[in-house]
Write a protein that holds these residues in place. Sequence first.
Motif, PDB file in Angstrom:
ATOM      1  N   ALA A  34       0.682  -1.102   0.046  1.00 27.68           N
ATOM      2  CA  ALA A  34       0.325   0.203   0.122  1.00 27.68           C
ATOM      3  C   ALA A  34       0.775   1.332  -0.226  1.00 27.68           C
ATOM      4  CB  ALA A  34      -1.049  -0.139   1.263  1.00 27.68           C
ATOM      5  N   LEU A  35       1.873   0.856   0.584  1.00 32.05           N
ATOM      6  CA  LEU A  35       2.883   2.488   0.638  1.00 32.05           C
ATOM      7  C   LEU A  35       3.826   2.762  -0.792  1.00 32.05           C
ATOM      8  CD1 LEU A  35       4.169   4.711   1.961  1.00 32.05           C
ATOM      9  CD2 LEU A  35       5.824   2.886   3.051  1.00 32.05           C
ATOM     10  N   GLU A  36       3.919   1.485  -1.279  1.00 26.59           N
ATOM     11  CA  GLU A  36       4.460   1.761  -2.811  1.00 26.59           C
ATOM     12  C   GLU A  36       3.148   2.591  -3.692  1.00 26.59           C
ATOM     13  OE1 GLU A  36       6.315  -1.878  -3.824  1.00 26.59           O
ATOM     14  OE2 GLU A  36       7.766  -1.802  -1.955  1.00 26.59           O
ATOM     15  N   MET A  37       2.302   1.556  -3.417  1.00 29.50           N
ATOM     16  CA  MET A  37       1.511   2.317  -3.752  1.00 29.50           C
ATOM     17  C   MET A  37       1.101   3.739  -4.098  1.00 29.50           C
ATOM     18  SD  MET A  37      -2.304   1.043  -5.257  1.00 29.50           S
ATOM     19  CE  MET A  37      -3.704   1.978  -2.861  1.00 29.50           C
ATOM     20  N   ILE A  38       0.829   4.291  -2.417  1.00 30.08           N
ATOM     21  CA  ILE A  38       1.080   5.297  -2.331  1.00 30.08           C
ATOM     22  C   ILE A  38       2.268   6.604  -2.670  1.00 30.08           C
ATOM     23  CG2 ILE A  38       0.724   7.423  -0.213  1.00 30.08           C
ATOM     24  CD1 ILE A  38      -0.577   4.898   1.347  1.00 30.08           C
ATOM     25  N   GLN A  39       3.250   5.899  -2.564  1.00 30.46           N
ATOM     26  CA  GLN A  39       4.276   6.552  -2.992  1.00 30.46           C
ATOM     27  C   GLN A  39       4.060   6.594  -4.528  1.00 30.46           C
ATOM     28  OE1 GLN A  39       7.051   3.871  -1.111  1.00 30.46           O
ATOM     29  NE2 GLN A  39       7.945   5.220   0.441  1.00 30.46           N
ATOM     30  N   GLU A  40       3.775   6.031  -5.370  1.00 26.48           N
ATOM     31  CA  GLU A  40       3.548   5.763  -6.532  1.00 26.48           C
ATOM     32  C   GLU A  40       2.674   7.464  -7.095  1.00 26.48           C
ATOM     33  OE1 GLU A  40       4.849   5.385 -10.769  1.00 26.48           O
ATOM     34  OE2 GLU A  40       5.653   5.119  -8.662  1.00 26.48           O
ATOM     35  N   GLU A  41       1.539   6.700  -6.688  1.00 28.60           N
ATOM     36  CA  GLU A  41       0.091   8.210  -6.500  1.00 28.60           C
ATOM     37  C   GLU A  41       0.528   9.184  -6.223  1.00 28.60           C
ATOM     38  OE1 GLU A  41      -2.742   7.745  -8.615  1.00 28.60           O
ATOM     39  OE2 GLU A  41      -1.344   5.451  -8.932  1.00 28.60           O
ATOM     40  N   TRP A  42       1.549   9.305  -5.194  1.00 31.35           N
ATOM     41  CA  TRP A  42       2.299  10.881  -4.758  1.00 31.35           C
ATOM     42  C   TRP A  42       3.320  11.815  -6.015  1.00 31.35           C
ATOM     43  CZ3 TRP A  42       0.624  14.829  -1.669  1.00 31.35           C
ATOM     44  CH2 TRP A  42       1.386  15.956  -1.515  1.00 31.35           C
ATOM     45  N   ARG A  43       3.970  10.795  -6.631  1.00 32.28           N
ATOM     46  CA  ARG A  43       5.054  11.655  -7.451  1.00 32.28           C
ATOM     47  C   ARG A  43       4.246  11.909  -8.821  1.00 32.28           C
ATOM     48  NH1 ARG A  43       8.557   6.933  -5.355  1.00 32.28           N
ATOM     49  NH2 ARG A  43       7.395   5.209  -6.293  1.00 32.28           N
TER      50      ARG A  43
ATOM     51  N   LEU B 109       0.739  12.783  -8.784  1.00 26.79           N
ATOM     52  CA  LEU B 109      -0.148  13.970  -8.681  1.00 26.79           C
ATOM     53  C   LEU B 109       1.529  15.056  -8.634  1.00 26.79           C
ATOM     54  CD1 LEU B 109      -2.676  12.434  -6.382  1.00 26.79           C
ATOM     55  CD2 LEU B 109      -2.736  13.636  -8.289  1.00 26.79           C
ATOM     56  N   VAL B 110       1.829  15.169  -7.760  1.00 22.40           N
ATOM     57  CA  VAL B 110       2.955  16.360  -7.318  1.00 22.40           C
ATOM     58  C   VAL B 110       3.393  17.013  -8.184  1.00 22.40           C
ATOM     59  CG1 VAL B 110       5.082  15.287  -6.809  1.00 22.40           C
ATOM     60  CG2 VAL B 110       4.688  16.791  -5.582  1.00 22.40           C
ATOM     61  N   ASP B 111       3.886  16.164  -9.235  1.00 23.40           N
ATOM     62  CA  ASP B 111       4.883  17.240 -10.266  1.00 23.40           C
ATOM     63  C   ASP B 111       3.337  18.245 -11.173  1.00 23.40           C
ATOM     64  OD1 ASP B 111       7.140  16.442  -9.822  1.00 23.40           O
ATOM     65  OD2 ASP B 111       7.402  14.743 -11.380  1.00 23.40           O
ATOM     66  N   PRO B 112       2.161  17.511 -11.454  1.00 22.52           N
ATOM     67  CA  PRO B 112       1.410  18.362 -12.315  1.00 22.52           C
ATOM     68  C   PRO B 112       0.967  19.188 -11.398  1.00 22.52           C
ATOM     69  CG  PRO B 112       1.196  16.142 -12.611  1.00 22.52           C
ATOM     70  CD  PRO B 112       2.402  16.250 -11.606  1.00 22.52           C
ATOM     71  N   VAL B 113       0.404  18.505 -10.376  1.00 18.88           N
ATOM     72  CA  VAL B 113      -0.144  20.109  -9.149  1.00 18.88           C
ATOM     73  C   VAL B 113       0.965  21.434  -9.503  1.00 18.88           C
ATOM     74  CG1 VAL B 113      -0.624  20.297  -6.680  1.00 18.88           C
ATOM     75  CG2 VAL B 113      -1.350  18.648  -8.111  1.00 18.88           C
ATOM     76  N   ASN B 114       2.230  20.912  -8.973  1.00 18.47           N
ATOM     77  CA  ASN B 114       3.553  22.576  -8.587  1.00 18.47           C
ATOM     78  C   ASN B 114       3.265  23.017 -10.383  1.00 18.47           C
ATOM     79  OD1 ASN B 114       3.561  21.316  -5.881  1.00 18.47           O
ATOM     80  ND2 ASN B 114       5.348  20.284  -6.261  1.00 18.47           N
ATOM     81  N   LYS B 115       3.108  22.291 -10.433  1.00 19.03           N
ATOM     82  CA  LYS B 115       3.520  23.527 -11.666  1.00 19.03           C
ATOM     83  C   LYS B 115       2.026  24.073 -12.031  1.00 19.03           C
ATOM     84  CE  LYS B 115       5.962  20.211 -14.738  1.00 19.03           C
ATOM     85  NZ  LYS B 115       5.977  19.591 -15.577  1.00 19.03           N
ATOM     86  N   LEU B 116       0.810  23.887 -12.406  1.00 19.43           N
ATOM     87  CA  LEU B 116      -0.972  24.254 -12.034  1.00 19.43           C
ATOM     88  C   LEU B 116      -0.746  25.683 -11.471  1.00 19.43           C
ATOM     89  CD1 LEU B 116      -3.258  21.574 -12.445  1.00 19.43           C
ATOM     90  CD2 LEU B 116      -2.122  23.688 -14.164  1.00 19.43           C
ATOM     91  N   LEU B 117       0.079  25.321 -10.377  1.00 15.57           N
ATOM     92  CA  LEU B 117      -0.832  25.784  -8.795  1.00 15.57           C
ATOM     93  C   LEU B 117       1.037  26.785  -9.031  1.00 15.57           C
ATOM     94  CD1 LEU B 117      -0.535  24.083  -5.252  1.00 15.57           C
ATOM     95  CD2 LEU B 117      -2.439  25.623  -6.935  1.00 15.57           C
ATOM     96  N   GLN B 118       2.500  26.524  -9.056  1.00 11.83           N
ATOM     97  CA  GLN B 118       3.428  27.783  -9.482  1.00 11.83           C
ATOM     98  C   GLN B 118       2.418  28.873 -10.791  1.00 11.83           C
ATOM     99  OE1 GLN B 118       6.296  28.577  -7.680  1.00 11.83           O
ATOM    100  NE2 GLN B 118       4.757  26.330  -6.212  1.00 11.83           N
ATOM    101  N   ARG B 119       2.235  28.485 -11.528  1.00 15.72           N
ATOM    102  CA  ARG B 119       1.649  28.636 -12.749  1.00 15.72           C
ATOM    103  C   ARG B 119       0.805  29.678 -12.372  1.00 15.72           C
ATOM    104  NH1 ARG B 119      -0.227  25.584 -17.367  1.00 15.72           N
ATOM    105  NH2 ARG B 119      -2.569  24.835 -16.536  1.00 15.72           N
ATOM    106  N   GLY B 120       0.397  29.659 -11.938  1.00 16.03           N
ATOM    107  CA  GLY B 120      -1.263  30.461 -10.795  1.00 16.03           C
ATOM    108  C   GLY B 120      -0.621  31.466 -10.351  1.00 16.03           C
ATOM    109  N   ARG B 121       0.467  31.593  -9.919  1.00 12.04           N
ATOM    110  CA  ARG B 121       1.619  32.305  -8.908  1.00 12.04           C
ATOM    111  C   ARG B 121       2.195  32.826 -10.406  1.00 12.04           C
ATOM    112  NH1 ARG B 121       5.630  30.004  -4.403  1.00 12.04           N
ATOM    113  NH2 ARG B 121       3.070  30.584  -3.305  1.00 12.04           N
TER     114      ARG B 121
END
Length: 116
Positions: free
Chosen positions: A85-94, A96-108
């Motif tokens: 489960a932890l491996e799956m969570i880590q993969e899902e986090w990877r 999600l994190v880049d596109p979310v960061n790109k979107l939020l930084q672009r908004g800024r």
Amino acid sequence: MSIRSQLLKGILDGCILAVIAEESVYGYELSRKLQQVGLSDVSEGTIYPVLLRLQKNGMIEGEMRPSDSGPNRKYYDITKQGEEALEMIQEEWRILVDPVNKLLQRGRINERETDD
């Protein structure tokens, strides 16, 4: 409930599994470790229901062990199912994190451009 609390609630299982994967811990110690990495919003009252759910779902196991100071403590260890489960969570986090960061930084950046 604050946005930070809502976001943390969504990833707390993974954070707890990550700490337990490193070493056996008891509830209060787990709370301290989460706080040491900057998750100061996570109280023991928040942790124990998550521990019970993770144990019920077979992701962790609890065992009473003697304590050097005071009564026995319940230590938690991750199971094979919890590691998966932890491996799956880590993969899902990877994922999600880049596109979310790109979107939020672009908004800024767009916000700064309109201020100029």
